[in-house]
Design an enzyme around this catalytic site. Sequence first.
Site, PDB file in Angstrom:
ATOM      1  NE  ARG A 147      -1.886   1.995   3.788  1.00  0.00           N
ATOM      2  CZ  ARG A 147      -2.513   2.453   4.868  1.00  0.00           C
ATOM      3  NH1 ARG A 147      -3.687   1.971   5.215  1.00  0.00           N
ATOM      4  NH2 ARG A 147      -1.974   3.370   5.623  1.00  0.00           N
ATOM      5  CE1 TYR A 159      -4.699   5.960   8.405  1.00  0.00           C
ATOM      6  CE2 TYR A 159      -4.613   5.697   6.016  1.00  0.00           C
ATOM      7  CZ  TYR A 159      -4.620   5.147   7.286  1.00  0.00           C
ATOM      8  OH  TYR A 159      -4.514   3.793   7.427  1.00  0.00           O
ATOM      9  CG  ASP A 211      -6.883   3.409   3.614  1.00  0.00           C
ATOM     10  OD1 ASP A 211      -8.001   3.846   3.274  1.00  0.00           O
ATOM     11  OD2 ASP A 211      -6.658   2.909   4.733  1.00  0.00           O
ATOM     12  CG  HIS A 213      -8.390   6.706   6.484  1.00  0.00           C
ATOM     13  ND1 HIS A 213      -8.906   7.330   7.573  1.00  0.00           N
ATOM     14  CD2 HIS A 213      -7.860   5.548   6.941  1.00  0.00           C
ATOM     15  CE1 HIS A 213      -8.685   6.599   8.654  1.00  0.00           C
ATOM     16  NE2 HIS A 213      -8.053   5.500   8.290  1.00  0.00           N
ATOM     17  CD  GLU A 237      -7.968   0.210   3.084  1.00  0.00           C
ATOM     18  OE1 GLU A 237      -7.026  -0.388   2.516  1.00  0.00           O
ATOM     19  OE2 GLU A 237      -7.977   0.448   4.299  1.00  0.00           O
ATOM     20  CD  GLU A 263     -10.065   0.972   7.761  1.00  0.00           C
ATOM     21  OE1 GLU A 263      -9.272   0.396   7.004  1.00  0.00           O
ATOM     22  OE2 GLU A 263      -9.788   1.998   8.396  1.00  0.00           O
ATOM     23  NE  ARG A 284      -9.063  -3.269   3.587  1.00  0.00           N
ATOM     24  CZ  ARG A 284      -8.754  -2.702   4.747  1.00  0.00           C
ATOM     25  NH1 ARG A 284      -9.563  -1.808   5.293  1.00  0.00           N
ATOM     26  NH2 ARG A 284      -7.655  -3.000   5.367  1.00  0.00           N
ATOM     27  CD  GLU A 340      -4.574  -2.671   6.814  1.00  0.00           C
ATOM     28  OE1 GLU A 340      -5.684  -2.944   7.295  1.00  0.00           O
ATOM     29  OE2 GLU A 340      -4.180  -1.504   6.651  1.00  0.00           O
ATOM     30  CD1 TRP A 403      -7.766  12.008  10.277  1.00  0.00           C
ATOM     31  CD2 TRP A 403      -8.121   9.918  10.950  1.00  0.00           C
ATOM     32  NE1 TRP A 403      -6.541  11.414  10.443  1.00  0.00           N
ATOM     33  CE2 TRP A 403      -6.739  10.136  10.847  1.00  0.00           C
ATOM     34  CE3 TRP A 403      -8.599   8.653  11.343  1.00  0.00           C
ATOM     35  CZ2 TRP A 403      -5.784   9.131  11.138  1.00  0.00           C
ATOM     36  CZ3 TRP A 403      -7.678   7.665  11.639  1.00  0.00           C
ATOM     37  CH2 TRP A 403      -6.282   7.903  11.531  1.00  0.00           C
TER      38      TRP A 403
HETATM   39  O1  EZ4 Z   1      -7.021   4.178  10.431  1.00  0.00           O
HETATM   40  O2  EZ4 Z   1      -6.974   1.032  12.089  1.00  0.00           O
HETATM   41  O3  EZ4 Z   1      -6.236   0.374   6.597  1.00  0.00           O
HETATM   42  N1  EZ4 Z   1      -5.939   0.780   7.681  1.00  0.00           N
HETATM   43  C1  EZ4 Z   1      -6.475   1.836   8.289  1.00  0.00           C
HETATM   44  C2  EZ4 Z   1      -6.073   2.076   9.721  1.00  0.00           C
HETATM   45  C3  EZ4 Z   1      -7.148   2.791  10.523  1.00  0.00           C
HETATM   46  C4  EZ4 Z   1      -7.017   2.414  11.977  1.00  0.00           C
HETATM   47  C5  EZ4 Z   1      -8.160   3.000  12.787  1.00  0.00           C
HETATM   48  O4  EZ4 Z   1      -8.151   2.450  14.057  1.00  0.00           O
HETATM   49  O5  EZ4 Z   1      -7.246   2.551   7.701  1.00  0.00           O
HETATM   50  O6  EZ4 Z   1      -4.840   2.749   9.788  1.00  0.00           O
HETATM   51 CO    CO Z   2      -7.923   1.605   5.890  1.00  0.00          CO
END
Ligand code: EZ4
Ligand code: CO
Length: 403
Positions: A147, A159, A211, A213, A237, A263, A284, A340, A403
């Site tokens: 990733r 992030y 990702d 996010h 993702e 997630e 996921r 992951e 976030w």
């Molecule tokens: O931000 O697990 O794919 N992984 C992620 C993680 C999440 C954290 C949140 O608790 O997106 O880094």
């Molecule tokens: Co993620």
Amino acid sequence: MKITAADVFVTCPGRNYVTLKITTDDGLVGYGDATLNGRELSVASYLRDHLVPLLIGRDAARISDTWQYLYRGAYWRRGPVTMTAIGAVDVALWDIKGKAAGLPVYQLLGGAARDGVTVYGHASGAGIDEAVADVARFLAAGYRAVRVQSSVPGLDSTYGIRVGGGLTYEPAADDRPVEDVWDTAAYLDFVPRLVAATRDQLGYGFHLLHDVHHRLTPIEAARLGRSLEPYRMFWIEDSTPAEDQSAFRLIRQHTVTPLAVGEVFNTIWDCKDLIAERLVDYIRTSVPHTGGITHTRRVFDFADTYGVRSGSHGAGDISPIGIAAALHLDLTIPNFGIQEYMGHLDPAGEVFRSGYHLADGMLHLGDEPGIGVQFDEEAAARYPYQARYLPVNRLTDGSMHDW
Ligand code: EZ4
Ligand code: CO
């Protein structure tokens, strides 16, 4: 085989982990991961105050019945706190069942369907050059999938960027969350350049992931997916906030870049439409946050019916017990996609002794009966809980953002 004790441990060897230990009258002990990042004590309380009293005296062998008892018995269905607590009980009972049988849990789930569990690592950098060099480092270490995340020019913090040698993206703040700043236009301009540079310099002989996010609108995610099509992503993702399942219909109309989400899901009800309408390619959900092995297996079985593969969440806020539990399931299901794996930094290794190891880009379980992770209570006591929040995100005008 009656349950005689159930104890909850909250420890912070580098980051916070919640562990459930169940003990039976014939001396067996099982462990489950009850960690919910940033909300750890709520799960600890759910277990200590509401589930532990119900567990004492129950037959530890009756995993399915206990699952149904705790799920239906709560009346208040679903939710991350409830499902993480039930998941910890479930995994601890599978651990005990394996130990009672003298077999690793994957043998009880039907045996290995593959040689190992292919994982993706987390590469990151302060800019394109650093990020590409970090991807190269993972490839040199044998990873088959990586990733890639990078700081976005003009934004102070983004992030997914590893700070120093650390393995956390949630910097500690004093008594409230760190605040990041987000600019979608800057991000959407930047990511295709990051991904193009990665492919240009390192080629196509590995799986490349990214990702998002949860930060884009559906049409922005569609544009991102389309712009990345030439670079053959394994997936993008969490491109939009995950609670809106219908967003994926719109994204799907516009791009053939594979989509992954899940997630933050905790039951099959969060993703059944996504799966049945084939709106995503990878689901996921993670064992500890989705009601344990018992329920996560149902999610993956349902996904298999529609050609959707697994891609379980495995960030460092899932403890080695949760990762190992996922590996047992990953090894046995027909529709495994990828796992992951962010890893854990010492001193977590003092508290959790896991039998799995990484070789050739795959995680391999050991032969220990049960889940195969030992928990050291004395070591855990040396690292007391520390209050931590996940960061929050604001747009450049100060508006709250995801976030
Ligand atoms: O931000 O697990 O794919 N992984 C992620 C993680 C999440 C954290 C949140 O608790 O997106 O880094
Ligand atoms: Co993620």
